[in-house]
Design a protein around this motif. Structure first.
Motif, PDB file in Angstrom:
ATOM      1  N   ARG A 131       0.855  -1.185   0.000  1.00 15.42           N
ATOM      2  CA  ARG A 131       0.000   0.000   0.000  1.00 15.42           C
ATOM      3  C   ARG A 131       0.891   1.235   0.000  1.00 15.42           C
ATOM      4  NH1 ARG A 131      -5.490  -0.409   1.860  1.00 15.42           N
ATOM      5  NH2 ARG A 131      -6.054  -2.496   2.492  1.00 15.42           N
ATOM      6  N   ASP A 142      -5.709   3.372   2.302  1.00 12.34           N
ATOM      7  CA  ASP A 142      -4.503   3.565   1.484  1.00 12.34           C
ATOM      8  C   ASP A 142      -4.580   2.642   0.274  1.00 12.34           C
ATOM      9  OD1 ASP A 142      -3.507   5.414   3.284  1.00 12.34           O
ATOM     10  OD2 ASP A 142      -2.196   3.970   4.285  1.00 12.34           O
ATOM     11  N   LYS A 144      -3.964   0.050  -2.704  1.00  9.80           N
ATOM     12  CA  LYS A 144      -3.148  -1.149  -2.872  1.00  9.80           C
ATOM     13  C   LYS A 144      -2.222  -0.962  -4.066  1.00  9.80           C
ATOM     14  CE  LYS A 144      -6.425  -4.380  -0.860  1.00  9.80           C
ATOM     15  NZ  LYS A 144      -7.225  -5.600  -1.101  1.00  9.80           N
TER      16      LYS A 144
END
Length: 184
Positions: A131, A142, A144
């Motif tokens: 992330r 956040d 990936k």
């Protein structure tokens, strides 16, 4: 006269080969790794410089970083423990695991781009994915990422191969000179 020129050329070749062999054996050399990571709206590429072994087994401390993120140049690697800084975050450790499938820790590495933005790619084992955090307080949202890296061949290795080639050419030249001298 031709014999003197050939002997001089052979001597110069030997000196060059010896110099290259010495240059191919540095006392200590940093390890370089090209990296890239990408996700929705994110594309980063560059080179990591690894220094001393890190605090975790199999890790090395990242001591330098060059490249770009979304076309903006990376200006600096941030010091260990400096980003992110929120109350529920884990600050960066800048560790890299060159011989493992997962290259970064949950703390990740942090860097800044020339426009002043800070980023922290990290590995989140809860979702088995890399992330990227780009706020002082990282969150479950956040994005990936896919992350990859490859070792950069050491310049010393290339110089060593050139040196062996020069040495071989020198030896071949000496044999030819000896043969010509024997015929004369």
């Amino acid at each position: 006269m031709k014999l003197k020129q050939s002997l001089l050329l052979a001597g110069v070749s030997q000196a060059v080969a010896a110099g290259m062999l010495m240059a191919s054996s540095p006392v200590s050399a940093a390890q370089l790794y090209n990296f890239s990571y990408s996700g929705t709206g994110i594309n980063a590429t560059g080179t990591l410089t690894l220094g001393d072994p890190g605090t975790d087994p199999g890790s090395f401390l990242i001591t330098g970083m060059t490249g770009e993120r979304n076309g903006v140049a990376i200006s600096s690697l941030l010091p260990v423990g400096s980003y992110p800084t929120g109350p529920d975050t884990v600050p960066n450790d800048n560790l890299f695991f060159p011989n493992q499938d997962i290259k970064l820790t949950f703390a990740g590495l942090s860097f800044q781009t020339v426009d002043g933005n800070k980023y922290n790619p990290y590995y989140d084992s809860a979702v088995s994915s890399y992330r990227e955090c780009n706020t002082p307080t990282c969150a479950a949202e956040d994005p990936k990422l896919t992350f990859s890296s490859t070792a950069v061949p050491e310049p010393a290795s290339v110089l060593g191969l050139l040196a062996f080639g020069a040495l071989g050419a020198t030896l071949k030249g000496k044999k030819k000179l000896a043969a010509q001298k024997a015929e004369a």
